[in-house]
Design a protein around this motif. Structure first.
Motif, mmCIF file in Angstrom:
data_model
loop_
_atom_site.group_PDB
_atom_site.id
_atom_site.type_symbol
_atom_site.label_atom_id
_atom_site.label_comp_id
_atom_site.label_asym_id
_atom_site.label_seq_id
_atom_site.Cartn_x
_atom_site.Cartn_y
_atom_site.Cartn_z
ATOM 1 N N PHE A 68 0.330 -0.816 0.294
ATOM 2 C CA PHE A 68 0.171 0.161 -0.214
ATOM 3 C C PHE A 68 1.144 0.973 -0.137
ATOM 4 N N ALA A 69 1.881 1.477 1.020
ATOM 5 C CA ALA A 69 2.535 2.517 1.241
ATOM 6 C C ALA A 69 3.877 3.002 -0.123
ATOM 7 N N GLY A 70 4.135 1.921 -0.215
ATOM 8 C CA GLY A 70 5.133 1.966 -1.390
ATOM 9 C C GLY A 70 4.393 1.871 -2.670
ATOM 10 N N VAL A 211 9.786 3.306 -7.085
ATOM 11 C CA VAL A 211 8.923 2.463 -6.220
ATOM 12 C C VAL A 211 9.579 0.729 -5.918
ATOM 13 N N LEU A 212 10.510 0.232 -6.770
ATOM 14 C CA LEU A 212 11.355 -0.842 -6.043
ATOM 15 C C LEU A 212 11.949 -0.233 -5.213
ATOM 16 N N LEU A 213 12.480 0.517 -5.470
ATOM 17 C CA LEU A 213 13.555 1.153 -4.058
ATOM 18 C C LEU A 213 12.886 0.792 -3.239
ATOM 19 N N SER A 214 11.876 1.498 -3.045
ATOM 20 C CA SER A 214 11.067 1.974 -1.824
ATOM 21 C C SER A 214 10.017 0.709 -0.568
ATOM 22 N N ILE A 215 10.030 -0.558 -2.064
ATOM 23 C CA ILE A 215 9.505 -1.479 -1.848
ATOM 24 C C ILE A 215 10.573 -2.584 -0.830
ATOM 25 N N VAL A 216 11.363 -2.720 -1.887
ATOM 26 C CA VAL A 216 12.334 -3.413 -1.234
ATOM 27 C C VAL A 216 13.031 -2.857 0.370
ATOM 28 N N GLY A 217 13.378 -2.032 0.637
ATOM 29 C CA GLY A 217 14.217 -0.840 1.824
ATOM 30 C C GLY A 217 12.690 -1.677 3.104
ATOM 31 N N LEU A 218 11.373 -0.863 2.392
ATOM 32 C CA LEU A 218 10.156 -1.278 3.745
ATOM 33 C C LEU A 218 10.564 -3.136 4.452
ATOM 34 N N LEU A 252 19.063 4.752 -0.679
ATOM 35 C CA LEU A 252 19.454 5.461 -2.088
ATOM 36 C C LEU A 252 17.942 5.854 -2.053
ATOM 37 N N PHE A 253 16.817 5.638 -2.222
ATOM 38 C CA PHE A 253 16.036 5.430 -2.459
ATOM 39 C C PHE A 253 15.697 7.310 -2.199
ATOM 40 N N ALA A 254 15.693 7.347 -1.338
ATOM 41 C CA ALA A 254 15.894 9.576 -1.104
ATOM 42 C C ALA A 254 16.676 10.053 -1.608
ATOM 43 N N TRP A 255 18.220 9.656 -1.907
ATOM 44 C CA TRP A 255 19.085 9.978 -3.132
ATOM 45 C C TRP A 255 18.381 10.386 -4.251
ATOM 46 N N HIS A 256 17.935 9.221 -4.787
ATOM 47 C CA HIS A 256 17.390 8.661 -6.172
ATOM 48 C C HIS A 256 16.115 10.140 -6.815
ATOM 49 N N GLU A 257 15.063 9.641 -4.916
ATOM 50 C CA GLU A 257 13.937 10.534 -5.743
ATOM 51 C C GLU A 257 14.328 12.194 -5.351
ATOM 52 N N HIS A 262 10.997 12.928 -11.869
ATOM 53 C CA HIS A 262 9.651 11.951 -12.203
ATOM 54 C C HIS A 262 9.712 11.319 -11.244
ATOM 55 N N PRO A 263 9.665 11.484 -10.152
ATOM 56 C CA PRO A 263 10.045 10.588 -8.315
ATOM 57 C C PRO A 263 8.779 10.235 -7.891
ATOM 58 N N ALA A 264 8.871 9.184 -7.398
ATOM 59 C CA ALA A 264 7.774 7.999 -6.821
ATOM 60 C C ALA A 264 6.927 8.805 -5.551
ATOM 61 N N PHE A 265 8.248 9.359 -4.850
ATOM 62 C CA PHE A 265 7.958 10.291 -3.325
ATOM 63 C C PHE A 265 8.264 11.228 -3.328
ATOM 64 N N ASP A 266 8.138 12.779 -3.903
ATOM 65 C CA ASP A 266 8.402 13.986 -4.250
ATOM 66 C C ASP A 266 9.122 14.011 -2.800
#
Length: 531
Positions: A68-70, A211-218, A252-257, A262-266
């Motif tokens: 849901f969150a990812g 999206v992939l990084l967020s779900i894998v990390g969480l 890494l997700f935060a750095w990428h975003e 076009h961030p998945a989470f701005d």
């Protein structure tokens, strides 16, 4: 594009009927989790349920919340691009089908997988509801509408546990998921009839890497935390490795975003202090609260001996407080300012967490009800003003992003709260039950002792199987669980108090300068003319 004078009302002519349909859609998402909380003990029962362990129960919640969150932010962008009504209808259909799969799961693994699919549907539903509200309501009515939207959470909390208790008293455990199907059907009919289509004229692009990084990390972080609670040892590589890997992937997700266009989470939206502090208050509030709903069901049923229906009725004070105070929170904000209202709400949540220390194996049950009412009152004065702060900090065409930020914070906080606080209860429980389980007769296999030490349901199941010889386990099991619960709610109180300090220090007050209002989304004024 038509230019509207400042005094003209830009809301949709059927906006309140649309709000009713959206609130009904929201109910099915929230209802699912509140029903599941009452059903956890039954699902853990090897005879009446699936024999799920403590960690499997945590994953049955977190598989939903992490997916849901990812995907929330992505579905906010997808709705902005493809059409919010279209994505909302598709999400409801997926949610209904995965509810069927959950109801007929044959083992915990199938339930966890079906719950993840439900998270996919929920992620498509939730951001569209708030985005459509923002689009069809004039800014002058938006706070009131969001207050009603937030109050729906309280209504679901009221309906969910009682409905779940009634179902479990008469049907098998899968009925708590099957009940979603008729709600989805009615919701779909209302959407197709009433809800207008809307889009962002300049939608962003989807960010699959984010999206992939967020779900894998969480997932990695949650796995390490839950594994630590299950093992009772936190310094092993199998625990520290996933936690470290999860934190590294999230970084890494935060750095990428922060660098993609076009961030998945701005994360750049958090430069606005009004938005960042509001999101923080939501996260702190739900982290502190999530554990209570997870282990509260076991406290009421396994420790206090209540039926599922009686346990559900014990949550009514929390729901009543939500229903009483959420609709009036917008007026409170206008009078006292968001900072004062949110700070008071967080302090009430803190007081409630400390109040659960008074609940033990012999305390009057009305104490639990009073504390739950205080907790609900606090959340009712945090969620609407914080949500309005998030949404009003962004222009109307960014409604999907704002809705996704708001709900991502909520779901990540729930997932982390269940993982951390549930693991804390499990660690304390396992440590205290080691002695009583070691004193069992030599004929009890070691793997049976270990399984019994994982949760109170495992211990009580072993006690029932041993007959009179197992009676000596019942009282220590209940005392160990209550001790673990007290440790967890103390941690929740600390988190809630930190949230109160955050809001008190950085949330803008009543006289804070407001950002320049954005005009209506292009084409928004014409939406009502299509029906």
């Amino acid at each position: 594009m038509t230019t509207h004078p400042a005094t003209e009302h830009t809301g949709h002519p059927r906006r309140w009927a649309i709000l009713g349909v959206l609130v009904f859609s929201l109910l099915v998402v929230v209802l699912d989790n509140t029903i599941l909380n009452v059903a956890l003990r039954t699902i853990a029962d090897p005879r009446r349920g699936l024999g799920a362990t403590q960690s499997e129960l945590e994953w049955s919640i977190n598989s939903y919340t992490l997916v849901f969150a990812g995907l929330l932010f992505t579905f906010g962008v997808v709705g902005d691009r493809l059409g919010r009504k279209r994505v909302l209808v598709a999400g409801m259909a997926v949610f209904g089908l995965s509810s069927l799969a959950s109801a007929y799961a044959q083992n915990p693994e199938q339930l966890i997988a079906a719950r993840a699919l439900m998270g996919l549907g929920g992620a498509a539903i939730m951001p569209q509801t708030l985005s459509i509200i923002t689009n069809v309501f004039d800014p002058r009515e938006r706070g009131r509408a969001i207050g009603v939207w937030s109050g729906a959470v309280g209504l679901a909390v009221a309906i969910g546990p009682v409905t779940g208790g009634l179902l479990l008293d008469h049907f098998w455990w899968g009925s708590v998921f099957l009940i979603n199907v008729p709600i989805v059907a009615v919701g779909l009919a209302g959407m197709l009839w009433l809800v207008p289509e809307s889009r962002n004229p300049a939608p962003g692009r989807i960010d699959p890497l984010g999206v992939l990084l967020s779900i894998v990390g969480l997932v990695a972080l949650s796995y390490g935390i839950i594994e630590g609670g299950e093992r009772g040892r936190w310094l092993e590589p199998v625990v520290l490795g996933p936690i470290a890997a999860g934190l590294a992937v999230i970084a890494l997700f935060a750095w990428h975003e922060a660098r993609t266009d076009h961030p998945a989470f701005d994360v750049r939206l958090f430069r606005d202090p009004r938005l960042s502090v509001a999101v923080g208050s939501i996260a702190f509030c739900f982290f502190a609260t999530s554990g209570v709903f997870f282990f509260g069901s076991f406290y009421l049923q396994s420790v206090r001996g209540l039926s599922p229906l009686q346990a559900g009725l014990m949550m009514l004070p929390f729901a009543a407080a939500q229903l009483i105070f959420s609709p009036g929170s917008a007026a409170m904000v206008r009078r006292y300012g968001a900072r004062a209202v949110c700070t008071t709400g967080m302090l009430l949540v803190t007081a409630a967490m400390l109040g659960y220390q008074l609940c033990d194996g012999n305390s009057p049950l009305w104490i639990f009800g009073v504390v739950a009412f205080v907790q609900g009152s606090g959340m009712a004065n945090v969620m609407p003003p914080a949500t309005e702060s998030v949404m009003s900090a962004l222009p109307r065409e960014k409604a999907g992003a704002g809705s996704a930020i708001n709900n991502t914070a909520r779901q990540v906080a729930v997932a982390m709260g269940v993982a951390v606080l549930g693991s804390l209860v499990a660690s304390v429980y396992r440590g205290e039950m080691r002695g009583p389980l070691d004193r069992l007769p030599a004929g009890v296999p070691e793997d049976v002792r270990h399984a019994a030490g994982e949760s109170i349901e495992g211990t009580l199941g072993l006690a029932n199987g041993l007959g009179p010889a197992g009676d000596a386990l019942v009282a220590p099991a209940r005392e160990a669980f209550v001790h673990g619960m007290h440790v967890a709610v103390l941690g929740s109180a600390i988190v809630a108090f930190l949230g109160a300090l955050l809001v008190m220090r950085w949330m803008p007050g009543r006289n804070a300068p407001q950002p320049e209002p954005s005009g209506p989304e292009p084409g928004a004024a014409r939406v009502g003319q299509r029906l």
